[in-house]
Design an enzyme around this catalytic site. Structure first.
Site, PDB file in Angstrom:
ATOM      1  N   TYR A   1      -8.882  23.078 -56.328  1.00  0.00           N
ATOM      2  CA  TYR A   1      -8.907  21.638 -56.560  1.00  0.00           C
ATOM      3  C   TYR A   1     -10.323  21.137 -56.817  1.00  0.00           C
ATOM      4  O   TYR A   1     -10.531  20.204 -57.585  1.00  0.00           O
ATOM      5  CB  TYR A   1      -8.281  20.909 -55.374  1.00  0.00           C
ATOM      6  CG  TYR A   1      -6.770  20.806 -55.457  1.00  0.00           C
ATOM      7  CD1 TYR A   1      -6.145  19.567 -55.550  1.00  0.00           C
ATOM      8  CD2 TYR A   1      -5.960  21.937 -55.454  1.00  0.00           C
ATOM      9  CE1 TYR A   1      -4.764  19.460 -55.634  1.00  0.00           C
ATOM     10  CE2 TYR A   1      -4.589  21.847 -55.546  1.00  0.00           C
ATOM     11  CZ  TYR A   1      -3.985  20.602 -55.632  1.00  0.00           C
ATOM     12  OH  TYR A   1      -2.614  20.501 -55.733  1.00  0.00           O
TER      13      TYR A   1
ATOM     14  N   CYS B   1      -5.983  27.528 -53.253  1.00  0.00           N
ATOM     15  CA  CYS B   1      -5.781  26.113 -52.915  1.00  0.00           C
ATOM     16  C   CYS B   1      -7.079  25.489 -52.415  1.00  0.00           C
ATOM     17  O   CYS B   1      -7.450  24.392 -52.817  1.00  0.00           O
ATOM     18  CB  CYS B   1      -4.684  25.986 -51.858  1.00  0.00           C
ATOM     19  SG  CYS B   1      -4.356  24.296 -51.323  1.00  0.00           S
TER      20      CYS B   1
ATOM     21  N   ASP C   1       3.748  17.935 -52.331  1.00  0.00           N
ATOM     22  CA  ASP C   1       2.455  18.364 -51.795  1.00  0.00           C
ATOM     23  C   ASP C   1       2.280  17.887 -50.361  1.00  0.00           C
ATOM     24  O   ASP C   1       1.666  18.587 -49.543  1.00  0.00           O
ATOM     25  CB  ASP C   1       1.312  17.847 -52.672  1.00  0.00           C
ATOM     26  CG  ASP C   1       0.133  18.810 -52.687  1.00  0.00           C
ATOM     27  OD1 ASP C   1       0.364  20.035 -52.585  1.00  0.00           O
ATOM     28  OD2 ASP C   1      -1.012  18.355 -52.793  1.00  0.00           O
TER      29      ASP C   1
ATOM     30  N   GLU D   1       0.577  28.619 -57.155  1.00  0.00           N
ATOM     31  CA  GLU D   1      -0.019  27.359 -57.605  1.00  0.00           C
ATOM     32  C   GLU D   1       0.500  26.983 -58.991  1.00  0.00           C
ATOM     33  O   GLU D   1       0.826  25.814 -59.246  1.00  0.00           O
ATOM     34  CB  GLU D   1      -1.547  27.460 -57.625  1.00  0.00           C
ATOM     35  CG  GLU D   1      -2.208  27.469 -56.262  1.00  0.00           C
ATOM     36  CD  GLU D   1      -2.274  26.083 -55.625  1.00  0.00           C
ATOM     37  OE1 GLU D   1      -1.793  25.098 -56.237  1.00  0.00           O
ATOM     38  OE2 GLU D   1      -2.810  25.973 -54.515  1.00  0.00           O
TER      39      GLU D   1
END
Length: 215
Positions: A137, A133, A42, A204
């Site tokens: 989260y 993204c 990441d 993802e």
């Protein structure tokens, strides 16, 4: 068209948000090597994501749009990348080790997909591609917070970041900004915007799976 429409019409959104990697994080059962692999990959992904945000400034038509892109760059360089490096250090990995880690196939596929979308498309298309993204989260953090705090969970500090009031407020702000851009979309763009969003969600899912499989 708005963000919720993109989310609602994505057939694999729940596969992303409820992936087994996330579920194992929540219960503290994730293998430590999987978490370390995720952190390193990441970090590498976020470097490319920052380049995407730089392209958003280039693609902008207004000062407000440029400032939005600038805020994204600053958030990456000054906060989020540093946060991931802090996590790496806490999990016994040096900066040298992280920077010398080869990119996984999933990292290459996802980051280059975003860069291609950013370079070849409009500003609206760029944001459709990064929306999973940018928004996912926050949704994950909110869901895991609702499941309750686990004092003995080694991944609780990661959860706390994305469940925090500060991050949730940023997520709400991001949705408003995405929606403002999407109001400019014309009917002929709708299918392409949804396709960009859906493909990013696939990326993802693959990213989480890469971390689980150490691939």
């Amino acid at each position: 068209m708005d963000y919720q429409t993109l989310r609602r019409n994505c057939p694999i959104w729940n596969d992303y948000i409820h992936h087994n990697f996330v579920n194992q994080l929540a219960t503290g059962t994730l293998a430590p090597d999987s978490f370390r692999h995720y952190l390193k990959q990441d970090y590498l992904y976020l470097l490319h994501y920052t380049r995407v945000m730089a392209l958003s400034v280039y693609k902008s038509d207004t000062l407000a749009q440029m400032r939005l892109g600038q805020a994204g760059i600053n958030a990456m360089l000054d906060l989020e990348i540093g946060m991931y490096l802090d996590f790496c250090r806490q999990w016994g990995m040096s900066l040298e080790e992280v920077e010398n880690t080869p990119e996984s196939a999933a990292t290459i596929a996802y980051s280059r997909y975003l860069l291609d979308a950013a370079m070849s498309g409009s500003l609206i298309e760029l944001y459709a591609a990064i929306a999973p993204c940018l928004m996912g989260y926050g949704e994950i953090g909110e869901r895991l917070k609702a499941q309750g705090f686990m004092a003995d969970n080694p991944y609780q500090p990661w959860i706390d970041v994305f469940a925090s009031d500060e991050f949730q407020a940023i997520t709400v702000q991001n949705e408003a900004q995405i929606n403002e851009l999407l109001t400019q979309a014309v009917p002929s763009q709708v299918n392409k915007l949804q396709q960009l969003f859906n493909t990013a969600c696939r990326m993802e899912v693959n990213f989480w799976q890469m971390a689980l499989e150490l691939s």
